[in-house]
Design a protein around this motif. Sequence first.
Motif, PDB file in Angstrom:
ATOM      1  N   ILE A  11       0.851  -1.188   0.000  1.00 13.70           N
ATOM      2  CA  ILE A  11       0.000   0.000   0.000  1.00 13.70           C
ATOM      3  C   ILE A  11       0.884   1.235   0.000  1.00 13.70           C
ATOM      4  O   ILE A  11       1.705   1.421   0.903  1.00 13.70           O
ATOM      5  CB  ILE A  11      -0.923   0.021   1.228  1.00 13.70           C
ATOM      6  N   VAL A  12       0.719   2.068  -1.008  1.00 15.58           N
ATOM      7  CA  VAL A  12       1.466   3.319  -1.113  1.00 15.58           C
ATOM      8  C   VAL A  12       0.476   4.479  -1.010  1.00 15.58           C
ATOM      9  O   VAL A  12      -0.483   4.543  -1.782  1.00 15.58           O
ATOM     10  CB  VAL A  12       2.234   3.407  -2.447  1.00 15.58           C
ATOM     11  N   LEU A  13       0.683   5.366  -0.046  1.00 20.33           N
ATOM     12  CA  LEU A  13      -0.148   6.561   0.092  1.00 20.33           C
ATOM     13  C   LEU A  13       0.557   7.704  -0.630  1.00 20.33           C
ATOM     14  O   LEU A  13       1.584   8.205  -0.176  1.00 20.33           O
ATOM     15  CB  LEU A  13      -0.355   6.897   1.576  1.00 20.33           C
ATOM     16  N   ASP A  14       0.005   8.081  -1.761  1.00 19.27           N
ATOM     17  CA  ASP A  14       0.637   9.075  -2.636  1.00 19.27           C
ATOM     18  C   ASP A  14      -0.130  10.392  -2.559  1.00 19.27           C
ATOM     19  O   ASP A  14      -0.931  10.727  -3.435  1.00 19.27           O
ATOM     20  CB  ASP A  14       0.682   8.538  -4.075  1.00 19.27           C
ATOM     21  N   ASP A  15       0.120  11.159  -1.496  1.00 20.45           N
ATOM     22  CA  ASP A  15      -0.594  12.428  -1.299  1.00 20.45           C
ATOM     23  C   ASP A  15      -0.242  13.462  -2.358  1.00 20.45           C
ATOM     24  O   ASP A  15      -1.046  14.349  -2.665  1.00 20.45           O
ATOM     25  CB  ASP A  15      -0.263  13.005   0.083  1.00 20.45           C
ATOM     26  N   SER A  16       0.959  13.375  -2.905  1.00 23.84           N
ATOM     27  CA  SER A  16       1.412  14.404  -3.838  1.00 23.84           C
ATOM     28  C   SER A  16       1.068  14.101  -5.286  1.00 23.84           C
ATOM     29  O   SER A  16       1.289  14.936  -6.169  1.00 23.84           O
ATOM     30  CB  SER A  16       2.932  14.588  -3.708  1.00 23.84           C
ATOM     31  N   GLY A  17       0.550  12.910  -5.577  1.00 26.64           N
ATOM     32  CA  GLY A  17       0.139  12.583  -6.934  1.00 26.64           C
ATOM     33  C   GLY A  17       1.276  12.284  -7.892  1.00 26.64           C
ATOM     34  O   GLY A  17       1.102  12.381  -9.115  1.00 26.64           O
ATOM     35  N   THR A  18       2.433  11.864  -7.371  1.00 24.68           N
ATOM     36  CA  THR A  18       3.574  11.609  -8.253  1.00 24.68           C
ATOM     37  C   THR A  18       3.367  10.381  -9.133  1.00 24.68           C
ATOM     38  O   THR A  18       3.815  10.361 -10.281  1.00 24.68           O
ATOM     39  CB  THR A  18       4.861  11.437  -7.439  1.00 24.68           C
ATOM     40  N   VAL A  19       2.702   9.363  -8.611  1.00 20.95           N
ATOM     41  CA  VAL A  19       2.517   8.133  -9.403  1.00 20.95           C
ATOM     42  C   VAL A  19       1.540   8.365 -10.558  1.00 20.95           C
ATOM     43  O   VAL A  19       1.865   8.046 -11.709  1.00 20.95           O
ATOM     44  CB  VAL A  19       2.074   6.961  -8.513  1.00 20.95           C
ATOM     45  N   PRO A  20       0.327   8.888 -10.324  1.00 22.32           N
ATOM     46  CA  PRO A  20      -0.558   9.135 -11.469  1.00 22.32           C
ATOM     47  C   PRO A  20       0.058  10.085 -12.485  1.00 22.32           C
ATOM     48  O   PRO A  20      -0.117   9.908 -13.700  1.00 22.32           O
ATOM     49  CB  PRO A  20      -1.834   9.702 -10.849  1.00 22.32           C
ATOM     50  N   ALA A  21       0.791  11.092 -12.013  1.00 19.58           N
ATOM     51  CA  ALA A  21       1.428  12.018 -12.949  1.00 19.58           C
ATOM     52  C   ALA A  21       2.438  11.282 -13.828  1.00 19.58           C
ATOM     53  O   ALA A  21       2.581  11.590 -15.018  1.00 19.58           O
ATOM     54  CB  ALA A  21       2.119  13.147 -12.190  1.00 19.58           C
ATOM     55  N   ALA A  22       3.132  10.282 -13.261  1.00 19.50           N
ATOM     56  CA  ALA A  22       4.145   9.539 -14.013  1.00 19.50           C
ATOM     57  C   ALA A  22       3.543   8.675 -15.104  1.00 19.50           C
ATOM     58  O   ALA A  22       4.238   8.323 -16.063  1.00 19.50           O
ATOM     59  CB  ALA A  22       4.970   8.674 -13.058  1.00 19.50           C
ATOM     60  N   ILE A  23       2.266   8.331 -14.976  1.00 20.51           N
ATOM     61  CA  ILE A  23       1.644   7.483 -16.003  1.00 20.51           C
ATOM     62  C   ILE A  23       0.564   8.232 -16.777  1.00 20.51           C
ATOM     63  O   ILE A  23      -0.248   7.634 -17.484  1.00 20.51           O
ATOM     64  CB  ILE A  23       1.055   6.197 -15.386  1.00 20.51           C
ATOM     65  N   GLY A  24       0.552   9.558 -16.638  1.00 21.93           N
ATOM     66  CA  GLY A  24      -0.339  10.374 -17.454  1.00 21.93           C
ATOM     67  C   GLY A  24      -1.765  10.452 -16.982  1.00 21.93           C
ATOM     68  O   GLY A  24      -2.675  10.693 -17.770  1.00 21.93           O
ATOM     69  N   LEU A  25      -1.998  10.273 -15.675  1.00 24.64           N
ATOM     70  CA  LEU A  25      -3.341  10.392 -15.122  1.00 24.64           C
ATOM     71  C   LEU A  25      -3.487  11.715 -14.380  1.00 24.64           C
ATOM     72  O   LEU A  25      -2.493  12.299 -13.939  1.00 24.64           O
ATOM     73  CB  LEU A  25      -3.630   9.244 -14.153  1.00 24.64           C
ATOM     74  N   ALA A  67       1.105  -3.601 -20.030  1.00 25.07           N
ATOM     75  CA  ALA A  67      -0.335  -3.432 -20.227  1.00 25.07           C
ATOM     76  C   ALA A  67      -0.818  -2.337 -19.305  1.00 25.07           C
ATOM     77  O   ALA A  67      -0.265  -2.127 -18.221  1.00 25.07           O
ATOM     78  CB  ALA A  67      -1.087  -4.725 -19.940  1.00 25.07           C
ATOM     79  N   ARG A  68      -1.856  -1.626 -19.763  1.00 22.75           N
ATOM     80  CA  ARG A  68      -2.463  -0.629 -18.903  1.00 22.75           C
ATOM     81  C   ARG A  68      -3.959  -0.581 -19.161  1.00 22.75           C
ATOM     82  O   ARG A  68      -4.431  -0.908 -20.259  1.00 22.75           O
ATOM     83  CB  ARG A  68      -1.831   0.751 -19.086  1.00 22.75           C
ATOM     84  N   ALA A  69      -4.686  -0.225 -18.145  1.00 22.98           N
ATOM     85  CA  ALA A  69      -6.139  -0.157 -18.247  1.00 22.98           C
ATOM     86  C   ALA A  69      -6.626   0.992 -17.378  1.00 22.98           C
ATOM     87  O   ALA A  69      -5.983   1.351 -16.388  1.00 22.98           O
ATOM     88  CB  ALA A  69      -6.779  -1.466 -17.793  1.00 22.98           C
TER      89      ALA A  69
END
Length: 363
Positions: A307-321, A341-343
């Motif tokens: 479980i990763v708590l990503d308060d800063s949004g770095t992960v979605p930003a890295a995959i274009g979300l 693969a991505r969905a």
Amino acid sequence: MVRLNRAQQQERTRASVLVAAREEFAEYGYADAKVDRIAERAELTRGAVYSNFTGKRSLYLAVLTAAAEQARAAAGPPPASPADAEQALGAFARVWLERLPLAGDTPSHGHLQLRSLSGVLTGEPAREALAELARFEALLLALAIELHGTLRPGTVRRAQLALTLLHGTASLAESAPGVGDPFDIARAAGHLAATPLTEDAAPPHLPYVAPASATRTDWQPPRDLVDELTGLPVDLAEDGVVTVLGVRRLSAAADMLHSARPDDALTCVVVTGDPAGTGRLARLRIVDQVACLQRVFAPADLPRLRIVLDDSGTVPAAIGLDPADDLAEAALRCRDGLITARAEGRGAGHAAAVHSVRDDRRP
């Protein structure tokens, strides 16, 4: 004289505000607490408080989260994991019930002791987030009490029932402290392990989920990510499935768990568009649940879900979300350091999890 840099000064200010806020909430309760008095207690201006916290609710959630994090830090490893599901549920309940206020505690202090959210959350987004977090907590508890096994029929429902019993006990304790024997309640929670319940059926929408899109994309996932369950670093490029979920879609983690391969590394990244509100609520509830699990189960027997708590949004930003979306739902399958693969959308975790090795080879 030691001069503090800006970050150190801000951290000191935040710490002073949290101490003052805890004193205020313990004396007056959430409803009657005042930000102005919190500023006076901390010997700061009202503006200094608001520069660090968006309001009273944000302050209250921060105080509770700090308490949960302190409890997690103080928890030593248990001597051994429980032998079976009944012992596991009973042991978890005993740890959880330690927060019950004593008969002599004031209502305001008892409210804090229980980490109660009564009267704190208003509006549908916050209520939806809490409901999703409750389902996610039950999923984590179910994974733990199976002691590294596959989820058996009814396990998630039994975990939900046990948590309902515990939260109901806490609700009663707020208005009538001292009512009910915690040891009896813990025994009752343990007995739920043998309660016959209907099966935890796979989510009905899974057969209709669109397949994941095959790709072979290099990526550099964000560093310095940490698994809340183990405290260990997380490498999202490891072979397996990464699901990115907004706080109001957390129960969708079950889609990935139902469909993943036994050797997959499974990661749930929790994101939010409201770090001070639903984000802090998510941190509070997840850290609180983890603190209890860590006192009951040996590290090797904790759920394999990272479980990763990503308060800063770095992960979605890295995959274009969009990193500011409490309803986000996306997933990746990774292999050999590539995204294969991505969905996105409902059932994304399932789509990425069932994406086959043969499909990984498609250009």
